[in-house]
Design a protein around this motif. Structure first.
Motif, PDB file in Angstrom:
ATOM      1  N   ASN A  18       0.827  -1.209   0.000  1.00 18.21           N
ATOM      2  CA  ASN A  18       0.000   0.000   0.000  1.00 18.21           C
ATOM      3  C   ASN A  18       0.865   1.264   0.000  1.00 18.21           C
ATOM      4  OD1 ASN A  18      -2.325  -1.526   0.015  1.00 18.21           O
ATOM      5  ND2 ASN A  18      -2.568  -1.462   2.229  1.00 18.21           N
TER       6      ASN A  18
ATOM      7  N   ASP B  82      -4.015  -6.946  -4.400  1.00 18.40           N
ATOM      8  CA  ASP B  82      -3.706  -5.533  -4.175  1.00 18.40           C
ATOM      9  C   ASP B  82      -2.757  -5.008  -5.244  1.00 18.40           C
ATOM     10  OD1 ASP B  82      -5.311  -5.316  -2.002  1.00 18.40           O
ATOM     11  OD2 ASP B  82      -3.737  -5.659  -0.528  1.00 18.40           O
TER      12      ASP B  82
ATOM     13  N   GLU C  76     -12.195   8.837  -6.003  1.00 18.73           N
ATOM     14  CA  GLU C  76     -11.301   8.546  -4.891  1.00 18.73           C
ATOM     15  C   GLU C  76     -10.254   9.641  -4.722  1.00 18.73           C
ATOM     16  OE1 GLU C  76     -11.463   6.139  -2.694  1.00 18.73           O
ATOM     17  OE2 GLU C  76     -13.302   5.381  -3.615  1.00 18.73           O
TER      18      GLU C  76
ATOM     19  N   CYS D 210     -13.205   1.421   5.172  1.00 18.11           N
ATOM     20  CA  CYS D 210     -12.197   0.420   4.833  1.00 18.11           C
ATOM     21  C   CYS D 210     -12.214   0.250   3.320  1.00 18.11           C
ATOM     22  CB  CYS D 210     -12.463  -0.909   5.541  1.00 18.11           C
ATOM     23  SG  CYS D 210     -13.954  -1.769   4.988  1.00 18.11           S
ATOM     24  N   THR D 211     -11.184  -0.369   2.816  1.00 15.72           N
ATOM     25  CA  THR D 211     -11.105  -0.598   1.371  1.00 15.72           C
ATOM     26  C   THR D 211     -12.038  -1.736   0.959  1.00 15.72           C
ATOM     27  OG1 THR D 211      -9.279  -2.161   1.610  1.00 15.72           O
ATOM     28  CG2 THR D 211      -8.710   0.167   1.376  1.00 15.72           C
ATOM     29  N   GLU D 212     -12.313  -1.784  -0.335  1.00 12.28           N
ATOM     30  CA  GLU D 212     -13.194  -2.837  -0.843  1.00 12.28           C
ATOM     31  C   GLU D 212     -12.599  -4.220  -0.617  1.00 12.28           C
ATOM     32  OE1 GLU D 212     -15.130  -4.298  -5.117  1.00 12.28           O
ATOM     33  OE2 GLU D 212     -13.853  -2.520  -5.013  1.00 12.28           O
TER      34      GLU D 212
END
Length: 946
Positions: free
Chosen positions: A383, A417, A650, A826-828
């Motif tokens: 990330n 990711d 986003e 939170c992220t998907e």
């Protein structure tokens, strides 16, 4: 004026306290052990409002002569709270005897008795009593034991604060004591007192010790720093500020000071000066603490201080980014996450390449590491690299190469990711698309996860726009799917293996089973898990293997990718000699997948209806000549535009958050200018007062009244109501009891119990309530999870006879879980992961008469304290009859709550129908939120839950 009590003692049972005569008897006839117990009860009674003035002489006669140290300590507690003045405001005659006893204790040969007596003098506020004790206190400054001397210094200071004329030379006395003293604690105490009494004398002492500042004890160094912190606020002289800054810098550059002094000195230095060298020095010391200190809490605190320094002085600490990343050697995941978050704030185009190289090494190290939380740590690194690549285009290409190369070593979640990251990079940087697509085709051969394949195929379908790229992508897909038709090739493979088995079975003579003997004469052993199977099956291509295992969602994405590649080639080239074979081959692959999906002999499960419809639709699109333009626009333009909009949304959210944070810390143009020179010292506030975390909360009267619940009826002999206060993990009940009878209710007690994850911590004390009297009690209930809880109880008191008792049942109190549930994000990917892991699900069917889907979603979010994670869902397009959204919240106890809303609006003006699915790790939270959803619908006049 009532005396101030410095010691708080809890009274367990106010109804069972003893009378004055009983106390006198116990003091007269009891031994030291019973007197200790009696003195404790006397202190409890006095601290709860009864001064007991008639006991003073008995305590002087029967307690004061004792030599028991515990009893003497309790005696000094009594001197602290006992009434020392009579009704006319004059000193009581008995206090002369008390004063004589204190004088004797100040001359006692035991250092503990002397020190305890000196500590008591800090709480004595009567000048008449202190006057005779001053000579003895001054003598204690020269006592042989440091315990006596350190308390004597504070005693002199407190006497001076009460009455300056009793010790007019207190500052000179402490100043001389400071130079003659050798004990570090005594010197620290003396300097603290001197700084309060005489600032100039404290400055002289500091100047005299500048030369040997590094060799001083750490306690004295800390007292110097604290004096500087206070003095610079009260006396903001610029010349003195610079001198203080030089002094603290010298102290920080010393190699002999301990970590506590380093932290405090670095904090003060940033308040003294804003010069870049001083800020850089303070930041460097914070980094050293974060890397050298073993305590993880210290690491997080110092990293947060570095982050605050960067916000106050941006651009100065950028060179520390690599040094901060040394904290990654710590095994704690929270520390690593904090270090990465702080470092990303310092990254510029000047140091981004060095940081990326270091993060690359960490990612490669985690591939062969067996540490705990290794997968989560790798996720954090990916990330962070993702964010760097988005912010700095010059490293994006190298970062993509690294992640694509290491994708085969990552687990499914981390590899996905990487694909998500590649999708964003390809969209944001068009100049890198060709090289990234080429590298992606080469990297997909090592992928084993269907989820990663789906992302990779989507990228190939969207961004392969050149003829060579399309042909390379098609070649890879063709090799990854294997021989088609799939059923025919699988039949051949199975029949071939069966024939070879039959031939081998017929040609090979049967061998007699028996043990195998090695060359050295020993028996050989074999493991059933390691014996090779007679039937050897050649490895299937990756896409074919996943499809045969039942991943038909991947097959649907593959079909969509084939359509996109063919349509894209059709747009850029009209060469039918290439286009027609590709179209025929694509149709063959899709038909082959449909056929094998319906034949359970070769797949682990049959194809689902949705995937079959999707693949069949793709076949129709390739064979439809009438709507070719519409199909081409839908596949090639609309899908990419939708993803572009998502990326821009986003990005917009991030920019809004940064702007919000910027405006929060920025000063407005029309703010009033405050000149420190024009302010009096009394009005000045400490610079760090705003960061103390203390905020004034204004509570409206009506909101307080809403939380008052009646626990009994108005016709009951005793009326009871409770005010509920929610504080972090506790529920506090302030209970008011009203005696509605003309008789005294004796030995009345309130008993509470709880159901659910609630625990009653304390029991209210027993009390006697007079006719029409009021009484307040308080109890605390500990909450351990966000679950629906019920508090119930009763009131018990004695009747007219000793063997009778009356019980009043209280109403139930329901704890609202919404006080512990807060909206979260939170992220998907994280949402999907938790959705698959959580085993408890609660499904609520909805039938609502609300006007729009948006209205229902907003009502649901408001009532459940959940946050919508689906972009654009909250806007609620009015022309759409369907709404699907993911919701997420997190409790104060770290429990995650997930919800999926699927509703539709009837075309003929009918109700909104659908359902809400709630998932959580524990059953209680899922059921509680489900009840909340149902209760919200019942309370609303426009919504009905079926």
């Amino acid at each position: 004026m009532s005396n101030t009590g410095y010691t708080l003692i809890y009274e367990p049972n106010s109804a069972a306290k003893k009378s004055l005569s009983e106390f006198r008897t116990l003091l007269e006839k009891g031994k030291d052990e019973s007197k200790i117990d009696t003195m404790k009860k006397i202190l409890i009674t006095m601290l709860n409002g009864d001064p007991l003035p008639d006991l003073l002489m008995h305590i002087i006669r029967f307690v004061m002569p004792s030599k028991n140290k515990e009893l003497k300590k309790l005696l000094y507690f009594y001197w602290e709270v006992c009434p020392k003045l009579d009704e006319h405001g004059k000193m009581r005659q008995e206090m002369i005897l008390v004063c004589n006893a204190i004088q004797r204790d100040l001359q006692h040969p035991n250092e503990y008795v002397r020190g305890n007596t000196l500590r008591f003098l800090n709480k004595l506020k009567e000048p008449d009593l202190l006057e005779t004790l001053v000579p003895n206190v001054r003598q204690c400054l020269e006592h042989r034991h440091s315990y006596v001397r350190k308390n004597a210094v504070f005693a002199v200071y407190s006497i001076f604060k009460v009455a300056e004329h009793l010790v007019p030379d207190a500052d000179e006395l402490i100043y001389r004591f400071l130079y003659e003293e050798t004990d570090s604690v005594c010197k620290r105490n003396a300097f603290v007192c001197l700084g309060e009494l005489n600032r100039d004398a404290a400055l002289r002492y500091m100047q005299d010790n500048i030369a040997n500042l590094e060799s001083l004890d750490s306690l004295l160094q800390l007292s110097f720093i604290e004096f500087i912190r206070k003095d610079i606020i009260q006396n903001g002289d610029s010349t003195l500020r610079s001198q203080y800054g030089q002094l603290v810098e010298e102290l920080l550059e010393s190699s002999t000071i301990n970590n506590v002094v380093i932290y405090e000195a670095a904090s003060v230095l940033t308040k003294l000066t804003g010069s870049s060298s001083a800020v850089l020095l303070a930041g460097q010391k914070f980094v050293d603490l974060a890397t050298k200190e073993a305590d993880n809490n210290v690491k997080i605190i110092t990293l947060e201080r570095i982050n605050e320094l960067h916000k106050e002085h941006p651009g100065i600490l950028q060179d520390l980014s690599l040094e901060i990343l040394r904290v990654l050697n710590c095994q704690d995941l929270g520390v690593r996450k904090k270090a990465l978050d702080v470092t990303l704030q310092f990254i510029t185009s000047r140091n981004v390449e060095d940081v990326v190289k270091l993060l690359k090494k960490e990612v490669q190290r985690t591939a062969s590491s067996n540490e705990d939380n290794n997968n989560e740590y790798r996720q954090l690194l990916i990330n962070s690299i993702h964010q760097l690549a988005i912010m700095f285009v010059e490293v994006a290409e190298n970062v993509v190469d690294l992640l694509l190369e290491s994708m085969s070593d990552l687990n499914s979640s981390a590899a996905y990711d990487v694909i998500v990251f590649v999708k964003e990079v390809v969209e944001k940087f068009p100049q890198l698309r060709q090289s990234i697509v080429t590298r992606l085709i080469g990297s997909l051969g090592n992928v084993k996860s269907g989820k990663v394949f789906r992302g990779g195929l989507w990228i190939l379908g969207e961004y392969c726009v050149e003829e060579k790229e399309i042909q390379d992508a098609w070649k890879y897909i063709r090799g990854a799917i294997g021989e088609v038709p799939i059923i025919a090739s699988e039949k051949r493979a199975h029949s071939g293996s069966a024939e070879s088995e039959e031939i081998e079975r017929n040609d090979t003579p049967k061998k007699k089973k028996g043990p195998t003997v090695n060359a050295d004469g020993t028996y050989a052993t074999e493991n059933a898990l390691t014996v090779e199977s007679v039937e050897s099956t050649e490895e299937k291509p990756p896409l074919r293997k996943l499809i045969l295992q039942g991943d038909f969602y991947l097959a649907a994405v593959l079909s969509s990718t084939l359509v996109k590649l063919i349509l894209q080639l059709q747009r850029i080239s009209k060469n039918s000699s290439i286009l027609n074979p590709l179209k025929a081959e694509g149709l063959l692959i899709m038909v082959s997948i449909l056929r094998v999906g319906q034949d359970s002999a070769y797949v682990t499960k049959k194809i689902d209806e949705d995937s079959a419809d999707r693949i069949f639709s793709c076949i129709n699109y390739l064979t439809d000549e009438t709507n070719s333009e519409l199909i081409e626009r839908s596949f090639l333009d609309d899908t990419r535009e939708a993803f572009k909009t998502q990326v821009e949304t986003e990005e917009k959210k991030k920019l809004e958050e940064e702007a919000k944070q910027f405006h929060k810390n920025a000063e407005q143009v029309d703010d009033s200018i405050v000149f420190e020179q024009f302010e009096s010292s009394a009005n000045k506030k400490p610079e760090d007062a705003s960061s103390s975390g203390i905020e004034e909360v204004t509570v409206k009267a009506d909101s307080r009244l809403n939380k008052i619940l009646p626990l009994t009826g108005y016709s009951d002999p005793i009326y009871c109501e409770a005010y509920i206060k929610i504080h972090q993990y506790d529920v506090t009940l302030d209970v008011l009891l009203v005696n509605q009878t003309k008789a005294t209710l004796r030995n009345l007690s309130v008993e509470f119990a709880a159901l659910g994850d609630l625990k009653v911590v304390d029991k209210p004390a027993t009390a006697n309530i007079g006719p029409h009297g009021f009484h307040k009690v308080q109890t605390t209930i500990k909450v351990t999870s966000a679950d629906t809880g019920v508090i119930f109880g009763n009131i018990v008191y004695d009747g007219q006879h000793s063997d009778e008792s009356t019980i009043v049942i209280l109403n139930d109190v329901h704890v609202d879980i919404m006080d512990y549930i807060k909206p979260a994000t939170c992220t998907e990917n994280v949402f999907r992961k938790m959705w698959n892991e959580f085993e408890w699900e609660n499904k609520i069917t909805i039938k609502s008469t609300m006007n729009s889907l948006k209205e229902y979603l907003e009502e649901l979010m408001k009532g459940t304290n959940m946050n919508c994670l689906t972009p654009g869902a909250i806007q609620g397009e009015e022309d759409c009859q369907f709404l699907s959204a993911n919701l997420y919240s997190r409790s104060s106890f770290g429990e995650d709550a997930l919800a999926n809303l699927c509703i539709e609006k009837q075309t003929d003006g009918g109700p909104i129908i659908g359902h809400v699915r709630i998932r959580s790790k524990g059953q209680g939270l899922a059921l509680s939120l489900g009840d909340k959803v149902a209760s919200i619908s019942r309370k609303s006049p426009k919504a009905i839950t079926a």
